[in-house]
Design an enzyme around this catalytic site. Structure first.
Site, PDB file in Angstrom:
ATOM      1  CE  LYS A 191      38.470  38.565  39.696  1.00 57.37           C
ATOM      2  NZ  LYS A 191      38.851  38.002  41.022  1.00 57.37           N
TER       3      LYS A 191
ATOM      4  CE  LYS B 146      38.861  40.902  36.198  1.00 51.76           C
ATOM      5  NZ  LYS B 146      39.390  42.102  36.906  1.00 51.76           N
TER       6      LYS B 146
ATOM      7  NE  ARG C 252      42.265  46.168  47.615  1.00 49.97           N
ATOM      8  CZ  ARG C 252      42.540  44.887  47.861  1.00 49.97           C
ATOM      9  NH1 ARG C 252      42.985  44.521  49.051  1.00 49.97           N
ATOM     10  NH2 ARG C 252      42.381  43.983  46.910  1.00 49.97           N
TER      11      ARG C 252
ATOM     12  NE  ARG D   9      46.407  46.775  44.516  1.00 48.12           N
ATOM     13  CZ  ARG D   9      45.391  45.893  44.529  1.00 48.12           C
ATOM     14  NH1 ARG D   9      45.495  44.791  45.247  1.00 48.12           N
ATOM     15  NH2 ARG D   9      44.298  46.117  43.831  1.00 48.12           N
TER      16      ARG D   9
ATOM     17  NE  ARG E 189      49.835  38.422  36.439  1.00 49.74           N
ATOM     18  CZ  ARG E 189      50.335  37.260  36.831  1.00 49.74           C
ATOM     19  NH1 ARG E 189      49.529  36.338  37.339  1.00 49.74           N
ATOM     20  NH2 ARG E 189      51.619  37.006  36.710  1.00 49.74           N
TER      21      ARG E 189
ATOM     22  CG  ASP F 298      41.099  45.806  43.991  1.00 45.00           C
ATOM     23  OD1 ASP F 298      41.549  46.315  45.036  1.00 45.00           O
ATOM     24  OD2 ASP F 298      41.204  44.597  43.731  1.00 45.00           O
TER      25      ASP F 298
ATOM     26  CD  GLU G 266      39.011  41.678  41.860  1.00 43.31           C
ATOM     27  OE1 GLU G 266      39.231  41.371  43.050  1.00 43.31           O
ATOM     28  OE2 GLU G 266      39.634  41.188  40.905  1.00 43.31           O
TER      29      GLU G 266
ATOM     30  CG  ASN H 223      39.256  42.667  46.901  1.00 48.14           C
ATOM     31  OD1 ASN H 223      39.569  41.599  46.411  1.00 48.14           O
ATOM     32  ND2 ASN H 223      39.402  43.816  46.246  1.00 48.14           N
TER      33      ASN H 223
END
Length: 317
Positions: free
Chosen positions: A126, A161, A211, A225, A233, A273, A282, A284
């Site tokens: 992040k 978050k 993703r 997702r 979420r 993401d 994000e 990852n």
């Protein structure tokens, strides 16, 4: 040529083989004739200029409840006794995680570490994404209640978050009335020493959080997702459902912009993401997931692509 592969991950007995990306990588490595070892990050020891891990030989099979075998114990010199280290333990991205990257840094001239430990340390999910703010939703990183109130007044509906949170944990939506905002910031400030991520709420999340997996800078595939009923979420770990998807033109642009930097940093396996087909949230790099679902939908072999890239890298050593 068969490789000796040490997998730094969580305990094998805890994983869900139906969707675990590390397990899929281990199955693929084994099918290629590579030798597997398993150890935990806490098993690392540095002494007299060498980095060691107390590890076990391991084998895996796609049988629920009987998915692994642990073999002989060995003290491995990770610079001399193995060709590849997969750094695949789950977050939290805490001092233990950071220390492991510093230790693995010390073998980079001898053994290929995937992903590059220095790059992982310097690219928290992040935070590094802030380098690509032109693709992000309105975002603030802060501990300030006053700043967050101004942000809420500007955007009307926000999400808060933890900066180093993972798997969808502790993500909160605050509406325009600001109810519970002060209490939430107070709780976060008491719980975390670092600042927090505050973002404009994106209604598009109801349609999913995509993703996108890149292997050595190339798109390997994507899944959408979709959040469960009453949820914001979408993480699979908190009940999100995976769905087949493709890429928008904007998402292809994001991948093309990131690709050279991923390659330069040695970030071989990365998950992006993206919400609403255009908002990057994000990058990852610690222990990306999603490849099992991608392959199930697309009939692809993402672990194979990852091992192809690893084998290319090790061939030149």
């Amino acid at each position: 040529m068969p490789l000796r592969v040490a997998v730094q991950m969580d305990p094998l007995e805890r994983i869900n083989i139906a969707g675990d990306s590390t397990f899929a990588l281990m199955l693929s490595a084994q099918a290629r004739g590579h030798k597997l070892y398993h150890y935990l990050a806490e098993d690392l020891t540095w002494q007299d200029g060498r980095l060691y891990a107390g590890a076990h030989e391991a084998s895996v099979q796609a049988v629920a409840g009987d998915h692994y075998r642990i073999g002989d114990f060995a003290i491995l010199d990770l610079g001399r006794d193995v060709d590849v280290v997969l750094m695949r333990q789950d977050p939290p991205f805490d001092l233990g995680y950071i220390t492991a990257t510093h230790l693995l840094d010390r073998i980079q001239g001898e053994t290929l570490v995937v992903n590059d430990p220095a790059a992982v340390r310097d690219a928290p999910e992040k935070l590094w994404v802030l380098d690509f703010a032109q693709y992000m939703p309105p975002t603030m990183v802060t501990r300030s209640l006053g700043a967050t109130r101004h942000f809420l007044a500007e955007h009307g509906d926000i999400v808060i978050k933890p900066l180093h949170g993972f798997a969808g944990g502790s993500v909160f939506r605050i509406g325009s009335d600001g109810r519970n905002l002060a209490s939430l910031i107070e709780l976060f400030n008491r719980t975390y020493r670092e600042p927090h991520v505050v973002q404009k709420f994106l209604p598009e999340i109801a349609e999913g959080d995509k993703r996108i997996v890149l292997v050595d800078g190339e798109v390997a595939g994507a899944i959408n997702r979709v959040p469960g009923e009453g949820e914001i979420r979408s993480n699979l770990a908190v009940g999100g459902k995976a769905a087949k998807t493709g890429l928008t033109a904007r998402e292809e642009e994001i991948c093309a912009v990131l690709a050279p930097e991923l390659k330069r940093r040695g970030l071989l396996f990365v998950g992006l993401d993206v919400i609403g087909g255009k908002w990057l949230t994000e990058i990852n790099v610690t222990s990306p997931t999603g490849i099992v679902a991608i392959d199930q939908f697309n009939g692809t072999d993402t672990p194979g692509l990852i091992w192809d890239a690893i084998e290319r890298r090790t061939a030149g050593r």
